[in-house]
Motif scaffolding. Structure first.
Motif, PDB file in Angstrom:
ATOM      1  N   UNK A  49       0.845  -1.196   0.000  1.00  0.00           N
ATOM      2  CA  UNK A  49       0.000   0.000   0.000  1.00  0.00           C
ATOM      3  C   UNK A  49       0.880   1.246   0.000  1.00  0.00           C
ATOM      4  N   UNK A  50       0.633   2.104  -0.981  1.00  0.00           N
ATOM      5  CA  UNK A  50       1.349   3.372  -1.089  1.00  0.00           C
ATOM      6  C   UNK A  50       0.333   4.442  -1.473  1.00  0.00           C
ATOM      7  N   UNK A  51       0.208   5.464  -0.652  1.00  0.00           N
ATOM      8  CA  UNK A  51      -0.670   6.606  -0.949  1.00  0.00           C
ATOM      9  C   UNK A  51      -2.087   6.176  -1.340  1.00  0.00           C
ATOM     10  N   UNK A  52      -2.653   5.227  -0.618  1.00  0.00           N
ATOM     11  CA  UNK A  52      -4.034   4.820  -0.848  1.00  0.00           C
ATOM     12  C   UNK A  52      -4.264   3.911  -2.039  1.00  0.00           C
ATOM     13  N   UNK A  53      -3.186   3.383  -2.629  1.00  0.00           N
ATOM     14  CA  UNK A  53      -3.287   2.424  -3.727  1.00  0.00           C
ATOM     15  C   UNK A  53      -2.354   1.262  -3.437  1.00  0.00           C
ATOM     16  N   UNK A  54      -2.512   0.202  -4.214  1.00  0.00           N
ATOM     17  CA  UNK A  54      -1.615  -0.949  -4.093  1.00  0.00           C
ATOM     18  C   UNK A  54      -0.614  -0.923  -5.238  1.00  0.00           C
ATOM     19  N   UNK A  55       0.630  -1.192  -4.904  1.00  0.00           N
ATOM     20  CA  UNK A  55       1.700  -1.251  -5.893  1.00  0.00           C
ATOM     21  C   UNK A  55       2.241  -2.674  -5.930  1.00  0.00           C
ATOM     22  N   UNK A  56       2.279  -3.265  -7.125  1.00  0.00           N
ATOM     23  CA  UNK A  56       2.837  -4.606  -7.304  1.00  0.00           C
ATOM     24  C   UNK A  56       4.346  -4.504  -7.152  1.00  0.00           C
ATOM     25  N   UNK A  57       4.821  -4.849  -5.968  1.00  0.00           N
ATOM     26  CA  UNK A  57       6.213  -4.650  -5.606  1.00  0.00           C
ATOM     27  C   UNK A  57       7.093  -5.839  -5.959  1.00  0.00           C
ATOM     28  N   UNK A  58       6.521  -7.041  -5.900  1.00  0.00           N
ATOM     29  CA  UNK A  58       7.363  -8.214  -6.128  1.00  0.00           C
ATOM     30  C   UNK A  58       6.575  -9.306  -6.831  1.00  0.00           C
ATOM     31  N   UNK A  59       7.242  -9.956  -7.789  1.00  0.00           N
ATOM     32  CA  UNK A  59       6.706 -11.119  -8.491  1.00  0.00           C
ATOM     33  C   UNK A  59       7.705 -12.251  -8.275  1.00  0.00           C
ATOM     34  N   UNK A  60       7.198 -13.406  -7.839  1.00  0.00           N
ATOM     35  CA  UNK A  60       8.066 -14.561  -7.603  1.00  0.00           C
ATOM     36  C   UNK A  60       7.508 -15.748  -8.384  1.00  0.00           C
ATOM     37  N   UNK A  61       8.372 -16.407  -9.148  1.00  0.00           N
ATOM     38  CA  UNK A  61       7.968 -17.625  -9.845  1.00  0.00           C
ATOM     39  C   UNK A  61       8.796 -18.788  -9.310  1.00  0.00           C
ATOM     40  N   UNK A  62       8.165 -19.957  -9.279  1.00  0.00           N
ATOM     41  CA  UNK A  62       8.800 -21.165  -8.779  1.00  0.00           C
ATOM     42  C   UNK A  62       8.759 -22.223  -9.877  1.00  0.00           C
ATOM     43  N   UNK A  63       9.902 -22.841 -10.133  1.00  0.00           N
ATOM     44  CA  UNK A  63       9.988 -23.923 -11.117  1.00  0.00           C
ATOM     45  C   UNK A  63      10.378 -25.199 -10.388  1.00  0.00           C
ATOM     46  N   UNK A  64       9.576 -26.244 -10.607  1.00  0.00           N
ATOM     47  CA  UNK A  64       9.789 -27.520  -9.938  1.00  0.00           C
ATOM     48  C   UNK A  64      10.217 -28.581 -10.940  1.00  0.00           C
ATOM     49  N   UNK A  65      10.744 -29.662 -10.426  1.00  0.00           N
ATOM     50  CA  UNK A  65      11.062 -30.825 -11.241  1.00  0.00           C
ATOM     51  C   UNK A  65       9.750 -31.354 -11.812  1.00  0.00           C
ATOM     52  N   UNK A  66       9.639 -31.404 -13.130  1.00  0.00           N
ATOM     53  CA  UNK A  66       8.398 -31.831 -13.778  1.00  0.00           C
ATOM     54  C   UNK A  66       8.051 -33.283 -13.464  1.00  0.00           C
ATOM     55  N   UNK A  67       9.014 -34.070 -13.063  1.00  0.00           N
ATOM     56  CA  UNK A  67       8.775 -35.486 -12.776  1.00  0.00           C
ATOM     57  C   UNK A  67       8.389 -35.736 -11.321  1.00  0.00           C
TER      58      UNK A  67
END
Length: 104
Positions: free
Chosen positions: A20-38
């Protein structure tokens, strides 16, 4: 506020972290996870964790933690367009804006 998306095995595959910044939401972080497909429940966690941390000023730090290579790489970018990273603070129960999987 964070939005978690899971794969078919119930593991986090994508996380959006808003601040939350100045009454709005800011997308601060994106995290992706990659797993062993098997693997359907790898007790050792993801093979690769990739995160992008943004500032309202347009700075982005990309970090890649690759457990297979036992490395963590970091890259900083400047002048990143973060205009689509802003959302209004949702009313209770109205989370579509922060829960959309595909973002611009």
């Amino acid at each position: 506020m964070a939005t978690h998306f899971q794969d078919s095995h119930g593991r986090d595959s994508l996380v959006y972290n808003f601040r939350a910044i100045d009454g709005r939401l800011f997308l601060r972080k994106i995290i992706t996870y990659t797993y062993d497909e098997n693997s359907d429940g790898d007790p050792h966690g993801p093979l690769v964790i990739e995160s992008y941390t943004f500032t309202p000023e347009g700075i982005c730090r990309q970090e890649t933690d690759d457990s297979r290579a036992e490395t963590i790489e970091s890259v900083d970018r400047h002048s990143v367009d973060v205009s689509t990273h802003w959302e209004g603070i949702p009313q209770f129960g109205e989370y579509d804006a922060v829960a959309k999987h595909e973002r611009d």
